[in-house]
Motif scaffolding. Structure first.
Motif, short mmCIF file in Angstrom:
data_model
loop_
_atom_site.label_atom_id
_atom_site.label_comp_id
_atom_site.label_asym_id
_atom_site.label_seq_id
_atom_site.Cartn_x
_atom_site.Cartn_y
_atom_site.Cartn_z
N VAL A 1 0.60 -1.33 -0.05
CA VAL A 1 -0.16 0.33 0.69
C VAL A 1 0.93 1.49 -0.32
N HIS A 2 0.50 2.59 -0.66
CA HIS A 2 1.58 3.33 -1.26
C HIS A 2 1.02 4.05 -0.49
N GLY A 3 1.93 5.19 -0.55
CA GLY A 3 1.75 6.48 0.99
C GLY A 3 1.06 7.83 0.00
N ALA A 4 0.94 8.56 0.33
CA ALA A 4 1.40 10.20 0.23
C ALA A 4 1.98 10.72 -0.81
N TYR A 5 1.40 11.11 -1.92
CA TYR A 5 2.57 11.84 -2.93
C TYR A 5 3.02 10.83 -3.82
N ALA A 6 2.29 9.24 -3.72
CA ALA A 6 2.73 8.73 -4.81
C ALA A 6 1.84 8.12 -5.16
N ASP A 7 1.67 6.88 -5.76
CA ASP A 7 1.22 6.09 -6.38
C ASP A 7 1.74 4.37 -6.45
N GLY A 8 0.86 3.54 -6.71
CA GLY A 8 1.33 1.90 -6.78
C GLY A 8 2.57 1.65 -7.35
N SER A 9 3.28 2.60 -8.21
CA SER A 9 4.46 2.48 -8.71
C SER A 9 6.01 2.54 -8.25
N SER A 10 5.11 2.77 -6.88
CA SER A 10 6.29 3.29 -6.27
C SER A 10 7.27 2.14 -5.56
N TRP A 11 6.45 1.52 -5.87
CA TRP A 11 6.86 -0.51 -5.60
C TRP A 11 7.25 -1.19 -6.35
N SER A 12 7.54 -0.18 -7.60
CA SER A 12 8.19 -1.15 -8.86
C SER A 12 9.02 -2.09 -8.94
N LYS A 13 9.97 -1.53 -8.02
CA LYS A 13 11.93 -1.90 -7.46
C LYS A 13 11.58 -3.13 -6.70
N VAL A 14 11.17 -3.40 -5.52
CA VAL A 14 10.27 -4.16 -4.53
C VAL A 14 9.71 -5.68 -5.44
N ILE A 15 8.77 -5.00 -6.50
CA ILE A 15 7.89 -6.37 -6.70
C ILE A 15 8.69 -7.80 -7.56
N PRO A 16 9.26 -7.12 -8.03
CA PRO A 16 10.21 -8.63 -8.37
C PRO A 16 11.23 -9.12 -7.44
N LEU A 17 11.68 -8.66 -6.06
CA LEU A 17 11.81 -9.15 -5.56
C LEU A 17 11.30 -9.86 -4.48
N LEU A 18 10.23 -9.51 -5.01
CA LEU A 18 9.39 -10.84 -3.69
C LEU A 18 8.25 -11.68 -4.84
N GLN A 19 8.00 -11.56 -6.03
CA GLN A 19 8.00 -12.63 -7.06
C GLN A 19 8.85 -13.29 -6.89
N LYS A 20 9.80 -12.64 -7.05
CA LYS A 20 11.08 -13.82 -7.59
C LYS A 20 11.48 -14.96 -6.78
N ALA A 21 11.04 -14.59 -5.60
CA ALA A 21 11.08 -15.66 -4.30
C ALA A 21 10.15 -16.58 -4.12
N GLY A 22 8.43 -16.08 -5.31
CA GLY A 22 7.98 -16.77 -4.94
C GLY A 22 6.51 -16.51 -3.75
N LEU A 23 6.14 -15.18 -4.26
CA LEU A 23 4.89 -14.58 -3.26
C LEU A 23 4.41 -14.36 -4.49
N HIS A 24 3.06 -14.15 -4.34
CA HIS A 24 2.00 -13.34 -5.26
C HIS A 24 1.53 -11.96 -5.13
N VAL A 25 2.45 -11.00 -5.54
CA VAL A 25 1.55 -9.51 -5.12
C VAL A 25 1.22 -8.68 -5.36
N THR A 26 0.68 -8.15 -4.83
CA THR A 26 -0.65 -6.96 -5.13
C THR A 26 -0.11 -5.07 -4.91
N SER A 27 -0.36 -5.18 -5.47
CA SER A 27 0.38 -3.31 -5.05
C SER A 27 -1.35 -2.65 -5.33
#
Length: 260
Positions: free
Chosen positions: A40-66
């Motif tokens: 969940v992103h914060g103020a002054y941002a949007d869901g793309s702020s997690w774009s560098k974290v998401i691939p790392l979590l997906q690579k570990a096998g987690l299902h990710v939703t932003s």
């Protein structure tokens, strides 16, 4: 039996009568293995702020939703996060950056949520006057850069680049500035009704060089919730400047091996 012995025995009896739970077992218990992560992103941002974290979590096998917060009201953001949680199948780690700490504190009571991760995030108690709490700490520089118009607010370009995203390259900071989410003027005045961190194991990433939220406030919140805490040499946007460290914190909360 002397008076000292009688006093100790009486004190022990009183403590036993209070039925204080034994937290030692809970503290040493490993995290529940999660299948999903909701970011969940914060103020002054949007869901793309997690774009560098998401691939790392997906690579570990987690299902990710932003989640994409509308930032039009606290209730709207809570509803958006609840919709995302409704779509999850199984144990889920709920992660909030900055203002979204309020959102995950409110929604984290969902039975699917097994752990909470706060990234330089707000973590109010239920019904707490959070602006009054922040007033106990020095105001961060970014607060002087708010620009209000038509019932909404955003950070000026200078405040965003230097105070919000100060450890990013100018190019990356400007790209993030372009997708800045404008917030309702009333967004921060809302009080939460839940404090999920009181019942769910929590993790916290403090940004040591934060100019948007006072780092000492972050430390206070992390200590109050008894969170597993890391401190990063980061601006407010550690999820972008330190994605591996943030991913590792989330993986730990999800019961996965930490990647290096």
């Amino acid at each position: 039996m002397n008076i000292f012995h009688r006093t100790v025995v009486a004190a022990a009896a009183i403590l036993a009568s209070l039925s204080i739970p034994d937290l030692s077992a809970a503290a040493s218990s490993p995290p529940v293995k999660a299948l999903n992560v909701v970011l969940v992103h914060g103020a002054y941002a949007d869901g793309s702020s997690w774009s560098k974290v998401i691939p790392l979590l997906q690579k570990a096998g987690l299902h990710v939703t932003s989640v994409q917060n509308p930032l039009t009201s606290f209730s709207d953001d809570v509803a958006a996060t609840k919709r995302a949680l409704d779509l999850q199948d199984g144990p889920t780690v709920l992660v909030g950056h900055s203002y979204a700490g309020m959102v995950i504190s409110e929604t984290g009571i969902d039975p699917k949520v097994t752990a909470l991760v706060y990234v330089a995030a707000r973590a109010p108690d239920a019904g707490e006057d959070y602006p009054a709490l922040t007033g106990r700490f020095a105001a961060p520089p970014a607060s002087k850069g708010l620009v209000h118009s038509g019932g909404f607010a955003q950070l000026s370009e200078e405040a965003f680049v230097h105070d919000f995203a100060g450890d990013l390259s100018h190019k990356d900071a400007m790209a993030l500035y372009a997708v800045q989410g404008r917030i309702s003027d009333k967004l921060f005045a809302t009080k939460t009704t839940q404090a999920a961190w009181k019942t769910k194991p929590s993790w916290y990433a403090v940004s040591k060089n934060d100019r948007t939220t006072n780092p000492d406030l972050e430390r206070f919140l992390a200590k109050r919730m008894d969170a597993t805490t890391v401190e990063l040499n980061s601006s407010h946007v550690s999820l972008i400047s330190h994605p591996r460290e943030i991913a590792n914190l989330i993986l730990a909360a999800a019961g996965y091996p930490v990647k290096h």
